[in-house]
Design an enzyme around this catalytic site. Structure first.
Site, PDB file in Angstrom:
ATOM      1  N   CYS A  80      12.484  -7.475  10.448  1.00 49.54           N
ATOM      2  CA  CYS A  80      11.686  -8.626  10.054  1.00 49.54           C
ATOM      3  C   CYS A  80      10.745  -8.107   8.969  1.00 49.54           C
ATOM      4  CB  CYS A  80      10.911  -9.142  11.259  1.00 49.54           C
ATOM      5  SG  CYS A  80      10.223 -10.787  11.053  1.00 49.54           S
ATOM      6  N   CYS A  93      14.421 -12.698   9.773  1.00 51.57           N
ATOM      7  CA  CYS A  93      13.600 -13.545   8.903  1.00 51.57           C
ATOM      8  C   CYS A  93      14.129 -13.524   7.471  1.00 51.57           C
ATOM      9  CB  CYS A  93      12.129 -13.169   8.968  1.00 51.57           C
ATOM     10  SG  CYS A  93      11.607 -11.783   7.957  1.00 51.57           S
ATOM     11  N   CYS A 133      15.638  -6.366   2.554  1.00 54.59           N
ATOM     12  CA  CYS A 133      16.308  -5.325   3.331  1.00 54.59           C
ATOM     13  C   CYS A 133      17.130  -4.438   2.410  1.00 54.59           C
ATOM     14  CB  CYS A 133      17.221  -5.984   4.361  1.00 54.59           C
ATOM     15  SG  CYS A 133      18.279  -4.844   5.265  1.00 54.59           S
TER      16      CYS A 133
END
Length: 155
Positions: free
Chosen positions: A12, A86, A93
């Site tokens: 997240c 999220c 990422c």
């Protein structure tokens, strides 16, 4: 932490609410099969107190959890399965995780962004908690998208 079990990393942005709740549930339901950890692409200072409170309501103690950076894992331990919870983490990422076998994108609303009375915020945390619990009960690597699958193409 067990190096004998495949590592599932739940990502997240802040690692203060959704990923912490998901970690708690996945450990409860599948901790016998996986080493479950969570991290953030931009970790906050602490786990949100309402996340701790709503998890305690269902018998899961995350009061000892601390937000961690995703960089603590990248290149340090083989992460086999990535769960992104999220939108912001999905965009930020790292695209390469050596050893990752699957990537699952399960976006949940951010309960920390809720406005309103204390009771309304608490109810929002409960709703997101319950959604996360259902998703963690149902998650399995067999249903997950292979990490190397092409992104952005329609079937």
């Amino acid at each position: 932490m067990s190096i004998n079990k495949p590592l599932v990393l739940i990502l997240c942005a802040g690692n203060s609410c959704r990923s912490q709740m998901a970690e708690g549930f996945l450990r409860k339901y599948q901790g016998d099969k996986f080493d479950v950890q969570s991290a953030g692409t931009q970790p906050k200072e602490q786990v949100h107190p309402l996340a701790v409170e709503v998890m305690a309501e269902v018998g899961i103690n995350i009061s000892h959890h601390r937000p961690k950076s995703s960089m603590n894992y990248l290149g340090h331990r083989p992460v086999r399965h990535i769960l992104i919870v999220c939108d912001k983490a999905n965009m930020t990422c790292p695209r390469i995780w050596p050893g990752a076998l699957t990537r699952t994108y399960l976006p949940f609303d951010d309960p920390a962004a809720l406005e309103g009375s204390d009771e309304e915020k608490l109810e929002g945390f409960r709703e997101v908690r319950d959604e996360i619990e259902q998703a963690m009960r149902a998650w399995s690597p067999e249903k997950a998208e292979p990490w190397f699958a092409k992104r952005g193409e329609t079937e």
